[in-house]
Scaffold this motif. Structure first.
Motif, PDB file in Angstrom:
ATOM      1  N   ASN A  93       0.821  -1.217   0.000  1.00  0.00           N
ATOM      2  CA  ASN A  93       0.000   0.000   0.000  1.00  0.00           C
ATOM      3  C   ASN A  93       0.851   1.262   0.000  1.00  0.00           C
ATOM      4  N   GLY A  94       2.039   1.188   0.555  1.00  0.00           N
ATOM      5  CA  GLY A  94       2.919   2.346   0.667  1.00  0.00           C
ATOM      6  C   GLY A  94       4.353   1.874   0.733  1.00  0.00           C
ATOM      7  N   TYR A  95       5.235   2.790   1.099  1.00  0.00           N
ATOM      8  CA  TYR A  95       6.654   2.480   1.109  1.00  0.00           C
ATOM      9  C   TYR A  95       7.070   1.829   2.422  1.00  0.00           C
ATOM     10  N   TRP A  96       8.217   1.194   2.378  1.00  0.00           N
ATOM     11  CA  TRP A  96       8.722   0.440   3.514  1.00  0.00           C
ATOM     12  C   TRP A  96      10.068   1.027   3.936  1.00  0.00           C
ATOM     13  N   SER A  97      10.545   0.645   5.105  1.00  0.00           N
ATOM     14  CA  SER A  97      11.802   1.193   5.611  1.00  0.00           C
ATOM     15  C   SER A  97      12.982   0.616   4.841  1.00  0.00           C
ATOM     16  N   SER A  98      14.108   1.318   4.896  1.00  0.00           N
ATOM     17  CA  SER A  98      15.304   0.854   4.194  1.00  0.00           C
ATOM     18  C   SER A  98      15.757  -0.506   4.703  1.00  0.00           C
ATOM     19  N   SER A  99      15.571  -0.754   5.992  1.00  0.00           N
ATOM     20  CA  SER A  99      16.063  -2.000   6.580  1.00  0.00           C
ATOM     21  C   SER A  99      15.212  -3.207   6.215  1.00  0.00           C
ATOM     22  N   THR A 100      13.975  -2.992   5.748  1.00  0.00           N
ATOM     23  CA  THR A 100      13.144  -4.111   5.317  1.00  0.00           C
ATOM     24  C   THR A 100      13.118  -4.242   3.797  1.00  0.00           C
TER      25      THR A 100
END
Length: 319
Positions: free
Chosen positions: A43-50
Motif C-alpha cells: 500500500n505504501g513504502y517500507w523502511s530501508s532496513s526491510t
C-alpha cells in the motif's frame, strides 16, 4: 585491519528448529524475485532496513526467515546484536482482515517460540493496521533510526545548490573520471577498496550491526541476480569510489556509497552521477538513517532543502 572483538549472540539451534517447525525458511538470493511480487502490492513504502536487498545481505548478523500466509509474507528477523527475535512488517497488500489474521499467526508463532512478541521497522502508514489487529502494542520510535526521505524534486534541488555545483564542476575540471558499471566480477576490487578506505580508519566496533565487508561482498557477488544498480569511479585507472542503489516501485534507496573523501568534489560527482543514471524516474529517495552519528545527521539534514523522517517503529505486545 583491526580485529573484531564484538560478541554477537548467534541464533540458537533450538530456536532455529522451532522457526522451521512453523513453516519458515531462511531467505536466499534466489528469493528476491518472489519477494518483489509481494512488494509490488504494498500500500505504501517500507523502511530501508526491510528492503529485500538488506534482508539478504545482512544475514550474518540479521538472519531473516519467511513464510506465506493469507496473501502476505510473514517475516522474522533475529538480531544477533541483542540476541532477540523480532517480526518485521508483513509484505504484500494490507487490509484490516489480512493484517489481523497475520498478526494472530505471528502471535501464535512467537508463543510457540517462547519469546516476547515484537515487530520492528513499522512505518507510519502501516501502524493503523496494527492498531486494529486485536493485539495491544506498546510503541517505541527512536529518532536515530528513522529514514531520511526526500522527494525527487527536493533531492534534485539539493544537487543543484551553489556549493554542490561548484564542487561537481571542480572535480570534473581537474580529473578525467571513468565510470564502470558494477558486475559480480568487481567483488575483490571493491572488498579491497573498502578495507583500504574504511577499515584502515575505523575500529570493527564502529560497524556495530556487523561486518560491512561481508555485506558489500554479498551485494557485489549477487549484483545481477538482485537487480541492483551501481558504478565504480576511476581516476587515472585507480578506483576512487563507488555507489550502489536499489529501485523498487519508484522508490530509490541508497545501499552503499563510499569514496576517498580527500578528493575534492568526488562525493558531489558520485551523488550527481547516481541520480542521473538511476533515480530520475523515482518519486522518493531514501538516504537511510543516521544512527545517532552527529556529523552524519548534519549531512543528511542539509542534503536537500526539505526532507521527512520516516519512522521505523518497534511494536511490543503488552501482557
Amino acid at each position: 585491519m583491526k580485529h573484531d572483538t564484538k560478541k554477537y549472540i548467534q541464533l540458537p539451534d533450538e530456536l532455529k528448529n522451532k522457526i522451521t517447525d512453523r513453516g519458515y525458511r531462511q531467505i536466499e538470493v534466489e528469493d528476491e524475485p518472489y519477494f518483489d511480487t509481494f512488494f509490488d502490492r504494498m500500500n505504501g513504502y517500507w523502511s530501508s532496513s526491510t528492503n529485500v536487498c538488506n534482508m539478504i545481505c545482512w544475514q550474518d548478523t540479521f538472519p531473516t526467515f519467511f513464510k506465506e500466509s493469507g496473501g502476505l509474507l510473514l517475516c522474522l528477523n533475529y538480531v544477533c546484536e541483542e540476541g532477540k527475535l523480532y517480526g518485521i512488517p508483513m509484505i504484500g497488500e494490507y487490509t484490516d482482515e489480512r493484517v489481523r489474521a497475520a498478526v494472530a499467526t505471528l502471535k501464535s508463532d512467537f508463543e510457540y517460540f517462547g519469546v516476547e512478541f515484537a515487530i520492528m521497522d513499522v512505518t507510519n502508514w502501516m501502524y493503523p493496521f496494527f492498531e486494529k489487529s486485536g493485539v495491544d502494542f506498546e510503541v517505541d520510535d527512536d529518532r536515530d533510526y528513522m529514514d531520511y526521505v526526500y522527494t525527487n524534486e527536493m533531492f534534485l534541488k539539493g544537487l543543484n545548490k551553489k556549493d554542490d555545483r561548484y564542487y561537481y564542476r571542480y572535480f570534473l575540471k581537474r580529473n578525467e573520471p571513468e565510470i564502470e558499471e558494477i558486475t559480480p566480477g568487481h567483488i575483490d576490487e571493491i572488498r579491497q577498496f573498502f578495507m583500504d578506505n574504511w577499515c584502515s580508519s575505523h575500529e570493527c566496533e564502529d560497524c556495530h550491526y556487523g561486518c560491512l565487508i561481508n555485506v558489500v561482498s554479498i551485494l557485489t557477488n549477487a549484483f545481477d541476480r538482485m537487480r541492483l544498480h551501481g558504478f565504480i569511479v576511476r581516476v587515472e585507472g585507480e578506483m576512487v569510489g563507488y555507489s550502489i542503489v536499489s529501485v523498487k516501485r519508484e522508490y530509490g534507496i541508497y545501499q552503499f556509497k563510499n569514496a576517498i573523501n580527500s578528493i575534492k568534489g568526488l562525493n558531489e560527482f558520485i551523488l550527481r552521477e547516481t541520480y542521473d543514471r538511476y533515480l530520475t524516474g523515482v518519486r522518493e529517495i531514501n538516504y537511510t538513517e543516521d544512527v545517532g552519528i552527529e556529523n552524519l545527521r548534519y549531512y543528511k539534514m542539509h542534503l536537500a532543502p526539505e526532507y521527512r523522517l520516516s519512522s521505523k517503529m518497534v511494536l511490543k505486545a503488552k501482557g
